[in-house]
Design a protein around this motif. Structure first.
Motif, mmCIF file in Angstrom:
data_model
loop_
_atom_site.group_PDB
_atom_site.id
_atom_site.type_symbol
_atom_site.label_atom_id
_atom_site.label_comp_id
_atom_site.label_asym_id
_atom_site.label_seq_id
_atom_site.Cartn_x
_atom_site.Cartn_y
_atom_site.Cartn_z
ATOM 1 N N GLN A 1 42.985 17.121 30.907
ATOM 2 C CA GLN A 1 43.901 18.209 31.230
ATOM 3 C C GLN A 1 43.094 19.431 31.666
ATOM 4 O O GLN A 1 41.897 19.518 31.409
ATOM 5 C CB GLN A 1 44.761 18.575 30.018
ATOM 6 N N ALA A 2 43.788 20.369 32.281
ATOM 7 C CA ALA A 2 43.181 21.644 32.674
ATOM 8 C C ALA A 2 43.987 22.766 32.035
ATOM 9 O O ALA A 2 45.211 22.651 31.881
ATOM 10 C CB ALA A 2 43.191 21.797 34.182
ATOM 11 N N SER A 3 43.302 23.835 31.668
ATOM 12 C CA SER A 3 43.989 25.015 31.160
ATOM 13 C C SER A 3 43.192 26.244 31.580
ATOM 14 O O SER A 3 41.997 26.159 31.842
ATOM 15 C CB SER A 3 44.128 24.963 29.639
ATOM 16 N N TYR A 4 43.885 27.364 31.658
ATOM 17 C CA TYR A 4 43.185 28.610 31.982
ATOM 18 C C TYR A 4 43.677 29.715 31.068
ATOM 19 O O TYR A 4 44.804 29.676 30.566
ATOM 20 C CB TYR A 4 43.363 28.994 33.464
ATOM 21 N N VAL A 5 42.811 30.666 30.843
ATOM 22 C CA VAL A 5 43.162 31.863 30.082
ATOM 23 C C VAL A 5 42.509 33.056 30.758
ATOM 24 O O VAL A 5 41.490 32.913 31.430
ATOM 25 C CB VAL A 5 42.705 31.800 28.606
ATOM 26 N N LYS A 6 43.119 34.207 30.571
ATOM 27 C CA LYS A 6 42.498 35.430 31.055
ATOM 28 C C LYS A 6 41.433 35.813 30.039
ATOM 29 O O LYS A 6 41.644 35.719 28.841
ATOM 30 C CB LYS A 6 43.539 36.533 31.209
ATOM 31 N N GLY A 7 40.274 36.186 30.533
ATOM 32 C CA GLY A 7 39.154 36.485 29.662
ATOM 33 C C GLY A 7 38.174 35.318 29.665
ATOM 34 O O GLY A 7 38.404 34.306 30.325
#
Length: 110
Positions: free
Chosen positions: A48-54
């Motif tokens: 899976q892929a995920s993103y977060v700010k920071g």
């Protein structure tokens, strides 16, 4: 399209069909300059892929580029090798991971 929308769309495409990230685990940081400046972390893990700010975790590879060039890179209208040679993209960390990122992005460009 905004940087966040671009990341959201990429995350959705990858998670709907994770063929290009199967078995791959890595953390990337994107240090974005320009009107939509900010730092983002993209993680590939568990197919899976995920993103977060920071940038909370340590990255294998960090890319520094403008918001416009980031969107072009993800959409496939910016050649990553040429952009790197021209100084439009700066890469820190393990160069092999930037090449893997290019392969992943190419797999999801429509």
């Amino acid at each position: 399209m905004s940087v966040e929308q671009t990341l959201r769309n990429l995350e959705e495409k990858i998670n709907a069909n994770p063929h290009a990230v199967n078995g791959f685990h890595a953390v990337y940081h994107f240090l974005i300059s320009g009107a939509e400046s900010g730092n983002y972390q993209v993680t590939f893990a568990g197919n899976q892929a995920s993103y977060v700010k920071g940038t909370p975790d340590e990255a294998k590879c960090t890319l520094e580029l403008s918001d416009e060039n980031f969107i072009k890179l993800v959409e496939g209208t910016l050649n990553p090798t040429v952009a790197f040679m021209m100084g439009k993209v700066k890469i820190k960390g393990e160069l092999g991971y930037s090449l893997k990122l290019q392969t992943i992005l190419s797999a999801y460009q429509s």
